[in-house]
Enzyme design. Structure first.
Site, PDB file in Angstrom:
ATOM      1  N   CYS A  70       0.836  -1.195   0.000  1.00 42.74           N
ATOM      2  CA  CYS A  70       0.000   0.000   0.000  1.00 42.74           C
ATOM      3  C   CYS A  70       0.880   1.259   0.000  1.00 42.74           C
ATOM      4  CB  CYS A  70      -0.969  -0.053   1.183  1.00 42.74           C
ATOM      5  SG  CYS A  70      -2.456   0.949   0.964  1.00 42.74           S
TER       6      CYS A  70
ATOM      7  N   HIS B 259      -3.770  -6.103   0.660  1.00 41.00           N
ATOM      8  CA  HIS B 259      -3.625  -6.501   2.058  1.00 41.00           C
ATOM      9  C   HIS B 259      -4.280  -7.863   2.268  1.00 41.00           C
ATOM     10  CE1 HIS B 259      -2.327  -2.567   3.672  1.00 41.00           C
ATOM     11  NE2 HIS B 259      -3.192  -2.022   2.838  1.00 41.00           N
TER      12      HIS B 259
END
Length: 483
Positions: free
Chosen positions: A330, A429
């Site tokens: 991310c 994730h």
């Protein structure tokens, strides 16, 4: 039986874990139970099935209840972006970004959403177990409160107050809380319990009786330290299990100032062959690290500057020269590129910050936030595995290294890899919770995975937590308070 609330005599007294344990204990009694936290402050968020976000602690509590997490379980989520400002998420969706001083005027407007979410849960479950935030003893914050006594009184929910004996001064914590509370707030408290005791519990018998005598509150027990706490997903990056002090292959993660969504680390840290090292500010990246992880961040450009202040950019360059591996997730992925541009000033002052240059990609921050669960085909190490994960980010990343994707999402390349495959970036994730993918990833690092089921380990730890509470606390008495 309708609802009860766990509040703390201070921050970090163990409220989240206690609520998870009570939820599992109530579920084992045959009750339909749901967790609820009116307001949470955390950058560690979980994505719900409907595309919203809540605090990850409430997602774990939902698991303890046997439920899918929903946004009603945490209607107000504050995600700090600086020392004085935070993003305000209401019922799963971003409302605004505000400074701490301005949030005080916004809070009273949010009580309607809090009660709406609470009442929906109450209408569909036998029991709702509510978690407070911080401490009601912070009476300077009482005006407009929606997290502790303001909510308890508005919803007429009885409270159990928790003291943390591990940090010392637990008698003052609990007796002092009663002393500073408004009498009407103090009347909401039906009892107390002591958490995190180490050693012979009987040594505190006199102190326990003194608290009851001074406050007039019923005691529900003294809870010893839970030895399997490290097997549950960490709510705070500092709580992530570091693995054995010796042995195991070192995987290092940089503890960024605005670290976010670090739940990817728990399954790796649980592997017996891994020694997870959380690199703290001012510390060098361990030279023996096989992999260095740049985690998510709520302020990518700010944490790029923070990273450089620690000298980690120099350490990373040396790590790569030695043939080490790097994984950016991310915000960490965005940092690995050539630059991060924020022309609209979404995360802070508008501008462009040079990246680490370890991937041939560039990122531009955009107002639209991607918040979704995804099913992907992992291409890393040729695994080809179908894996479930989630995305929770702003910004678009493009560049030549995206031709070597980390995974395929909805038929499109996701992430990027360097030509030698040693530097990887991805917005995904949650992939390491998949046992087969975790094993394949570790195999690529020369680490043999245990073959253990991470999900089964978490379930077993929740059962053990409920057993621990049943052994040492009057759980039946606590649940009987609900009204």
């Amino acid at each position: 039986m309708t609802a009860l609330m766990i509040q703390g005599a201070g921050s970090n007294v163990g409220k989240s874990m206690l609520v998870a344990g009570l939820c599992r204990a109530a579920r084992r009694r045959g009750l339909t139970v749901a967790p609820f936290k009116p307001q949470n402050m955390s950058n560690n968020a979980a994505v719900t099935a409907d595309g919203g976000e809540i605090g990850r602690a409430q997602a774990l509590q939902a698991l303890a209840c046997g439920l899918e997490p929903v946004t009603d379980m945490n209607p107000i989520l504050l995600k700090p972006e600086s020392d004085v400002g935070a993003q305000v998420v209401v019922q799963g969706k971003r409302l605004t970004t505000t400074r701490a001083r301005d949030y005080a005027t916004l809070k009273p407007q949010l009580m309607g959403a809090v009660l709406e979410s609470f009442n929906r849960l109450k209408a569909t479950h036998d029991l709702v177990i509510v978690e407070g935030a911080g401490s009601p003893a912070e009476v300077n914050l009482r005006a407009g409160d929606i997290a502790n006594m303001g909510f308890a009184r508005a919803a007429d929910v009885p409270v159990v107050l928790v003291g943390d004996i591990d940090r010392g001064g637990v008698i003052a914590q609990i007796v002092g809380t009663q002393a500073v509370l408004d009498p009407a707030d103090a009347e909401m408290i039906s009892g107390f319990l002591i958490n995190k005791f180490r050693g012979d519990v009987t040594l505190f018998d006199d102190g326990y009786r003194l608290i009851g005598a001074r406050t007039g509150w019923r005691g529900f027990g003294t809870l010893p330290w839970f030895p399997l706490a490290h097997k549950l997903p960490a709510e705070d990056a500092l709580d992530i299990a570091s693995g054995p002090a010796t042995g195991g292959t070192v995987i290092a993660c940089l503890t960024l100032s605005r670290i976010a969504n670090f739940d990817d680390l728990d399954p790796l840290a649980a592997e017996p062959g891994v020694r997870m090292v959380m690199v703290q500010p001012g510390q060098p990246i361990p030279a023996e690290a096989r992999l260095v992880i740049l985690p998510g961040s709520k302020s990518t450009r700010g944490d790029l500057a923070f990273l450089r202040e620690q000298g980690w950019d120099i350490d990373l360059a040396a790590h790569v020269r030695r043939g080490g591996h790097v994984l950016g997730i991310c915000g960490g992925y965005q940092m690995l590129g050539r630059s991060v541009a924020d022309p609209e000033g979404i995360e802070g002052p508008a501008g462009t910050t040079p990246g680490l240059g370890l991937l041939d990609v560039e990122t531009v921050m955009t107002p639209d936030k991607r918040l979704t669960r995804v099913r992907v085909r992992a291409t890393h190490a040729g695994s080809g595995l179908a894996v479930e994960g989630y995305e929770i980010h702003i910004g678009r990343t493009e560049g030549a290294d995206r031709a070597r994707p980390f995974a395929i999402v909805e038929g499109q390349n996701e992430g990027a890899m360097s030509a030698d495959g040693r530097v990887i970036g991805s917005y995904l994730h949650g992939l390491f919770g998949a046992d087969a993918f975790r094993a394949a990833f570790l195999r690529g690092l020369g680490i043999r995975a245990s073959g253990q089921s991470h999900a089964a380990g978490v379930e077993a730890a929740l059962d053990a937590l409920a057993d621990h509470l049943e052994t040492h606390l009057d759980v039946t008495g606590i649940l009987a308070l609900a009204r």
